[in-house]
Design a protein around this motif. Structure first.
Motif, PDB file in Angstrom:
ATOM      1  N   LYS A   1      10.087  -7.213   1.819  1.00  0.00           N
ATOM      2  CA  LYS A   1      11.021  -6.255   2.408  1.00  0.00           C
ATOM      3  C   LYS A   1      12.023  -5.769   1.365  1.00  0.00           C
ATOM      4  O   LYS A   1      12.382  -4.582   1.322  1.00  0.00           O
ATOM      5  N   ALA A   2      12.497  -6.681   0.518  1.00  0.00           N
ATOM      6  CA  ALA A   2      13.490  -6.318  -0.498  1.00  0.00           C
ATOM      7  C   ALA A   2      12.914  -5.347  -1.512  1.00  0.00           C
ATOM      8  O   ALA A   2      13.552  -4.341  -1.869  1.00  0.00           O
ATOM      9  N   VAL A   3      11.705  -5.621  -1.986  1.00  0.00           N
ATOM     10  CA  VAL A   3      11.068  -4.726  -2.961  1.00  0.00           C
ATOM     11  C   VAL A   3      10.777  -3.374  -2.320  1.00  0.00           C
ATOM     12  O   VAL A   3      10.951  -2.325  -2.948  1.00  0.00           O
ATOM     13  N   GLY A   4      10.355  -3.385  -1.065  1.00  0.00           N
ATOM     14  CA  GLY A   4      10.123  -2.125  -0.360  1.00  0.00           C
ATOM     15  C   GLY A   4      11.382  -1.287  -0.265  1.00  0.00           C
ATOM     16  O   GLY A   4      11.366  -0.071  -0.449  1.00  0.00           O
ATOM     17  N   ALA A   5      12.516  -1.948   0.009  1.00  0.00           N
ATOM     18  CA  ALA A   5      13.787  -1.227   0.102  1.00  0.00           C
ATOM     19  C   ALA A   5      14.187  -0.655  -1.254  1.00  0.00           C
ATOM     20  O   ALA A   5      14.694   0.473  -1.338  1.00  0.00           O
ATOM     21  N   MET A   6      13.955  -1.411  -2.327  1.00  0.00           N
ATOM     22  CA  MET A   6      14.340  -0.944  -3.659  1.00  0.00           C
ATOM     23  C   MET A   6      13.497   0.240  -4.114  1.00  0.00           C
ATOM     24  O   MET A   6      13.991   1.163  -4.758  1.00  0.00           O
ATOM     25  N   THR A   7      12.205   0.208  -3.803  1.00  0.00           N
ATOM     26  CA  THR A   7      11.317   1.280  -4.242  1.00  0.00           C
ATOM     27  C   THR A   7      11.311   2.466  -3.285  1.00  0.00           C
ATOM     28  O   THR A   7      10.757   3.521  -3.610  1.00  0.00           O
ATOM     29  N   GLY A   8      11.920   2.298  -2.113  1.00  0.00           N
ATOM     30  CA  GLY A   8      11.968   3.386  -1.154  1.00  0.00           C
ATOM     31  C   GLY A   8      10.661   3.619  -0.426  1.00  0.00           C
ATOM     32  O   GLY A   8      10.426   4.706   0.104  1.00  0.00           O
ATOM     33  N   ARG A   9       9.806   2.635  -0.398  1.00  0.00           N
ATOM     34  CA  ARG A   9       8.528   2.761   0.316  1.00  0.00           C
ATOM     35  C   ARG A   9       8.193   1.450   1.005  1.00  0.00           C
ATOM     36  O   ARG A   9       8.459   0.370   0.473  1.00  0.00           O
ATOM     37  N   SER A  10       7.625   1.524   2.175  1.00  0.00           N
ATOM     38  CA  SER A  10       7.278   0.316   2.910  1.00  0.00           C
ATOM     39  C   SER A  10       6.066  -0.360   2.279  1.00  0.00           C
ATOM     40  O   SER A  10       5.068   0.293   1.960  1.00  0.00           O
ATOM     41  N   LEU A  11       6.157  -1.678   2.106  1.00  0.00           N
ATOM     42  CA  LEU A  11       5.038  -2.462   1.587  1.00  0.00           C
ATOM     43  C   LEU A  11       4.454  -3.369   2.666  1.00  0.00           C
ATOM     44  O   LEU A  11       3.708  -4.300   2.362  1.00  0.00           O
ATOM     45  N   ASP A  12       4.800  -3.085   3.943  1.00  0.00           N
ATOM     46  CA  ASP A  12       4.348  -3.938   5.041  1.00  0.00           C
ATOM     47  C   ASP A  12       2.834  -4.020   5.123  1.00  0.00           C
ATOM     48  O   ASP A  12       2.279  -5.049   5.539  1.00  0.00           O
ATOM     49  N   ASP A  13       2.141  -2.947   4.729  1.00  0.00           N
ATOM     50  CA  ASP A  13       0.678  -2.961   4.787  1.00  0.00           C
ATOM     51  C   ASP A  13       0.078  -3.996   3.841  1.00  0.00           C
ATOM     52  O   ASP A  13      -1.077  -4.399   4.003  1.00  0.00           O
TER      53      ASP A  13
END
Length: 437
Positions: free
Chosen positions: A273-285
């Protein structure tokens, strides 16, 4: 899994076609020039090294093997997530308390029951993998319900508090050891607060170096303590095979250590979640893949004598500071770690770190584990006016700090296991419809 696209919007294959970019924000599917890649990759090696080296020392593992398998684990992660999630896998501190409890480790030198601990870590990896497969099939909603922030924070705090006596004992042999341990703590604090630039992100390794030099001055130079023996360092070769160890499977150790998988799931979820927030893209997949990769890396490491591994917040911190998220940096850092793993001289130097210095590091690291719970609760706005939340946390903290042990026939669950399962079960009971009635 949706078809991945690059920054140019075009579909890509399994791995990205890393596009060269030399300045600004560098996204996961982009790459720096070779020279910058080398420097940035080495920076990630330095960031992970403090905790990845200290954790095995606290459990009596061979640091060479731990570093080697951290590199191998990171490459496993890189391949399974298709090079699209930037992360480094290093030694997990979540295993320390349960490994010490399962093996009766005295706190210094090689762990005589290492193989038993490895069997338990393999068990944790298998449980972790099963959870990952369920997540890949059903999504993450059930995890968020089973492990809400109040429960996750309570378990994290219980781990830190359970370890506190180990840290204090390590600096309590005599006044000299206590002084060196507290000086190490002070160095870490000063670096974390006042060091310039990225040095501020390396307090653990700089604290270890500072404490080591102080001990060397006062013990080897002035005779206040037992001198550091450099015989093994001098005798060790620069290149050679590390000492691999295979696991032994004992039911009680597996029952004690396996629940750590729950902590690793929560930790990995937070990092994704943290990396997704930093990159501005969801990594949930990619979360299911990330969990599976971490579980496989943990199993592989334990099968050879390494510690369980987890995604590292230290490296996430470096990404936040540099705005460079290229996944190729982590592949390079992993290969450097593998090379270091085959250097017995490097391992001998690490093993020469004096006990009170390790004790000082432990005071900070174990305290930070407990303090991380507060961050989890604050960031997620946990309501402590709720009796269910308050009682869940209170019981978990007491069970963990007091090392409440439960016995079921031949099986024994130590304080960490009791706190973990207790927090999960108690929270579900207290928030059920029956309890509200």
């Amino acid at each position: 899994m949706p078809i991945a696209t690059g920054s140019d919007g075009r579909a890509q294959g399994y791995f990205p076609r890393w596009i060269l970019k030399s300045s600004g924000v560098i996204m996961p599917e982009q790459r720096l020039p070779l020279g910058q890649t080398v420097v940035s990759g080495l920076q990630h090696c330095v960031a992970m090294s403090g905790s990845t080296i200290i954790a095995p020392l606290l459990m009596g593992f061979d640091p060479n093997v731990a570093v080697l398998f951290s590199g191998i684990g990171t490459l496993i992660f890189f391949v399974i997530v298709a090079g699209r999630v930037p992360s480094y896998l290093g030694s997990s501190f979540a295993f320390i308390a349960v490994v010490i409890a399962a093996t009766g480790y005295a706190g210094h030198g090689p762990n005589p029951n290492l193989s038993v601990a490895l069997g338990g870590i393999v068990g944790a990896g298998v449980l972790y993998g099963l959870i990952a497969l369920v997540v890949m099939w059903s999504g993450v909603g059930w995890i968020e319900k089973l492990l809400p922030p109040v429960v996750t924070g309570a378990v994290v705090a219980a781990i830190g508090l359970n370890l506190a006596p180990v840290a204090v004992k390590a600096v309590s042999a005599n006044a000299f050891d206590t002084g060196i341990g507290l000086a190490t703590v002070l160095i870490i604090g000063v670096v974390a607060v006042g060091a310039p630039g990225l040095w501020r992100r390396l307090p653990i390794i700089l604290g270890a170096i500072g404490g080591y030099l102080l001990y060397l001055l006062f013990a080897n130079g002035l005779g206040f303590g037992r001198p550091i023996d450099f015989t093994q360092v001098s005798a060790a070769s620069w290149i050679g095979l590390p000492s691999f160890t295979t696991p032994t499977f004992q039911a009680d150790a597996i029952v004690l250590i396996a629940p750590v998988a729950i902590i690793l799931v929560a930790e990995n979820l937070g990092h994704i979640k943290a990396v997704g927030a930093m990159t501005g893209r969801s990594l949930d997949d990619y979360l299911g893949r990330a969990l599976l990769a971490d579980s496989l890396a943990t199993i592989v490491a334990a099968c050879g004598g390494g510690t369980g591994v987890t995604t590292y917040a230290e490296n996430i911190g470096v990404m936040a500071a540099t705005k460079v998220y290229s996944t190729l940096l982590f592949a390079f850092a992993a290969m450097v770690s593998i090379v270091l793993g085959f250097s017995p001289k490097f391992g001998a130097l690490v093993l020469s770190i004096p006990g009170p210095v390790i004790g000082g590091l432990s005071i900070v690291l174990f305290g930070l584990i407990a303090a991380m719970a507060g961050r989890i609760w604050v960031e997620n706005k946990v309501d402590f006016s709720s009796p269910a939340n308050l009682i869940t946390v209170a019981v978990a903290l007491t069970a963990g700090a007091g090392d409440l042990t439960l016995k079921f026939g031949a099986f024994t669950i130590g304080g960490i296991g009791t706190a973990t399962f207790g927090a999960i079960i108690l929270y579900q009971i207290l928030t059920s419809r029956l309890a509200r009635r």
